[in-house]
Design an enzyme around this catalytic site. Structure first.
Site, PDB file in Angstrom:
ATOM      1  N   ASP A 296       0.869  -1.180   0.000  1.00  0.00           N
ATOM      2  CA  ASP A 296       0.000   0.000   0.000  1.00  0.00           C
ATOM      3  C   ASP A 296       0.910   1.235   0.000  1.00  0.00           C
ATOM      4  O   ASP A 296       1.993   1.189  -0.551  1.00  0.00           O
ATOM      5  CB  ASP A 296      -0.939  -0.037   1.210  1.00  0.00           C
ATOM      6  CG  ASP A 296      -2.252   0.690   0.961  1.00  0.00           C
ATOM      7  OD1 ASP A 296      -2.198   1.864   0.540  1.00  0.00           O
ATOM      8  OD2 ASP A 296      -3.328   0.118   1.198  1.00  0.00           O
ATOM      9  N   HIS A 330       1.224   2.233  -3.314  1.00  0.00           N
ATOM     10  CA  HIS A 330       0.187   3.073  -3.914  1.00  0.00           C
ATOM     11  C   HIS A 330       0.648   4.529  -4.024  1.00  0.00           C
ATOM     12  O   HIS A 330       0.153   5.273  -4.858  1.00  0.00           O
ATOM     13  CB  HIS A 330      -1.102   2.999  -3.083  1.00  0.00           C
ATOM     14  CG  HIS A 330      -1.766   1.664  -3.150  1.00  0.00           C
ATOM     15  ND1 HIS A 330      -2.925   1.371  -2.473  1.00  0.00           N
ATOM     16  CD2 HIS A 330      -1.436   0.530  -3.816  1.00  0.00           C
ATOM     17  CE1 HIS A 330      -3.276   0.127  -2.712  1.00  0.00           C
ATOM     18  NE2 HIS A 330      -2.388  -0.411  -3.518  1.00  0.00           N
TER      19      HIS A 330
END
Length: 480
Positions: A296, A330
């Site tokens: 992430d 991300h």
């Protein structure tokens, strides 16, 4: 003149970092124009004021308290006894020697440095019941009583996790990760997961209704994963040299903490929501010399979700990120999405961000349920190899599962990128989605070169982006 304007901007931020008072109270004695002085870097001022813990030169080896490094013996009690002895003696190092030490949660106490020697591997139990009883923690920006973080400290001072060891959360497709509800991470149809009514919907309802944290009891019978390392309401925290891998959830999560140093840490963890480092409601944070290779966001600065963020009302501020490498993730450095109490004074410098699996370099994400503000973000001397979507993305319409619209209009201002080189920016050089009710303000790019982007920029509901010596796709951007 442009340089003087930018120097004045930086000088103002330096004053606000060191002397947090309203500048409206400072009235000039006369109107004579003076040259703007050379200013010290505000990031250096923040670093200088951060207190790094020091410890007595006394060692407490966990093997002296019964620990066995065979990878199968559960050593939770040995860690607990060694940490208690170190704390009661006035502090020092709790030594983890070479070997594989299986354990449940490790709870740090004041003046304790959990120090790992080369060859030390700390394996965390795969059994959720080993992380009970529940403790005061947080899940996606909302406080609750839940499974203990794997390494946890509550209300402690002068704590550290250091050395050359590896902390292996042992999370995977057979434990912890399936609770996210994604087949990619081992979830099978019919299994309980975090979006079941008893889990996140229940916690969201408690947040909205203002249920006391002591009554937000989850843990056994629920599927909300614990964080890996969480100092909660702590002061003077050091994480140095170690490696984290296979995390159940967020990796490093200093919450309501002050004077936090993360130095030379490697995060290599590709599970769901495996953010690398998420300072939340935290102040005076220095993240340096780290490698982030994550499932992430590499770094995500947060300050609570919706009502909880507004209840706590502690902005995350005075945060410096430097000399780090961001690989998969991300976003390289992100603010949000749990950001309801706001973020200010963030400095990112001398970093490398490069991966075909890195979505953005700098990202700000919120919506009108979260609200909050982001102001005074300085990004300098960054080398970006490739990202998928944008070098800079600002989105005030952020949502994952459903529309998230409310009455709290985000405010985003003073975002400054300088001395940035980008080989491949993906879809956009700059992507901004503001709000008509409160446009994004004062976005400045200076000395930025983006060699390739599918589109130069897409900007809505924002003041015009100011370009100073910026080239995208070989085209010099117009300066205003």
């Amino acid at each position: 003149m442009k340089t003087k304007v930018l120097d004045f901007f930086r000088l103002t931020c330096l004053v606000l970092v060191i002397f947090p008072v309203s500048i409206q109270s400072c009235k000039p004695e006369h109107k004579e124009k003076k040259s703007v002085p050379e200013v010290a870097d505000p990031a250096d001022a923040i670093i200088k004021n951060i207190r790094v813990p020091e410890f007595p030169d006394t060692d407490f080896n966990i093997t002296d308290f019964g620990a066995i490094g065979d990878g199968t013996t559960l050593n939770t009690d040995a860690f607990k006894k060694a940490i208690a002895a170190c704390n009661e003696a006035g502090g020092g190092k709790v030594i983890v020697p070479s070997g594989k030490f299986l354990t449940g949660p490790i709870h740090l106490k004041s003046n304790v440095n959990l120090h790992t020697l080369s060859g030390a591997v700390i394996l965390f139990s795969k059994n959720p019941e080993d992380y009970l009883p529940v403790v005061h923690t947080s899940y996606e920006g909302v406080e609750l009583m839940n499974y203990s973080p794997l390494i946890y400290a509550y209300g402690q001072e002068n704590i550290a996790v250091t050395g050359k060891g590896v902390f292996d959360g042992q999370a995977g497709k057979t434990n912890w990760w399936p609770w996210c509800g994604s087949e990619r991470y081992g979830y099978q149809e019919g299994q309980p997961h975090q979006r079941d009514d008893k889990n996140l919907p229940r916690l969201r309802k408690m947040n909205k209704e203002g249920t006391p944290v002591s009554e937000r009891i989850f843990g056994k019978g629920h599927q909300l994963r614990p964080t890996f390392f969480e100092p909660f309401e702590c002061k003077n925290v050091l994480v140095q040299g170690v490696t984290f891998t296979n995390a159940p959830f967020w990796v490093m999560h200093p919450i309501k903490s002050e004077h936090v140093t993360v130095d030379g840490v490697t995060v290599s963890s590709h599970g769901p929501n495996n953010d690398g480092c998420d300072p939340e409601y935290s102040k005076n944070v220095h993240i340096k010399n780290c490698i982030f290779d994550t499932g992430d966001d590499c770094i995500a600065i947060k300050s609570g979700r919706n009502e909880d963020g507004r209840r706590v009302n502690i902005p995350s501020e005075n945060i410096v990120v430097e000399d780090c490498e961001m690989k998969d993730g991300h976003g390289g450095v992100v603010m949000g999405s749990e950001i309801s109490a706001g973020v200010r004074n963030v400095y990112v410098r001398n970093c490398v961000m490069d991966s075909p699996n890195l979505d953005r370099a700098i990202r700000i994400k919120t919506n009108t349920l979260r609200g909050g503000f982001v102001e005074n973000v300085f990004v300098e001397n960054i080398k970006v190899g490739q990202v998928k979507e944008a070098t800079l993305k600002i989105n005030t319409h952020y949502a994952i599962y459903d529309a998230q619209e409310g009455n709290y209009i985000p405010e985003i201002r003073n975002i400054y990128l300088k001395n940035i080189t980008v080989e491949n920016s993906g879809k956009y050089g700059v992507l901004i989605r503001g709000r008509k009710e409160a446009k994004v303000e004062k976005i400045i790019l200076e000395n930025v070169t983006i060699t390739r982007a599918d589109s130069v920029m897409s900007v809505k509901d924002s003041e015009p982006v100011k370009f100073l010596n910026v080239t995208i796709n070989g085209e010099k951007m117009k300066e205003e």
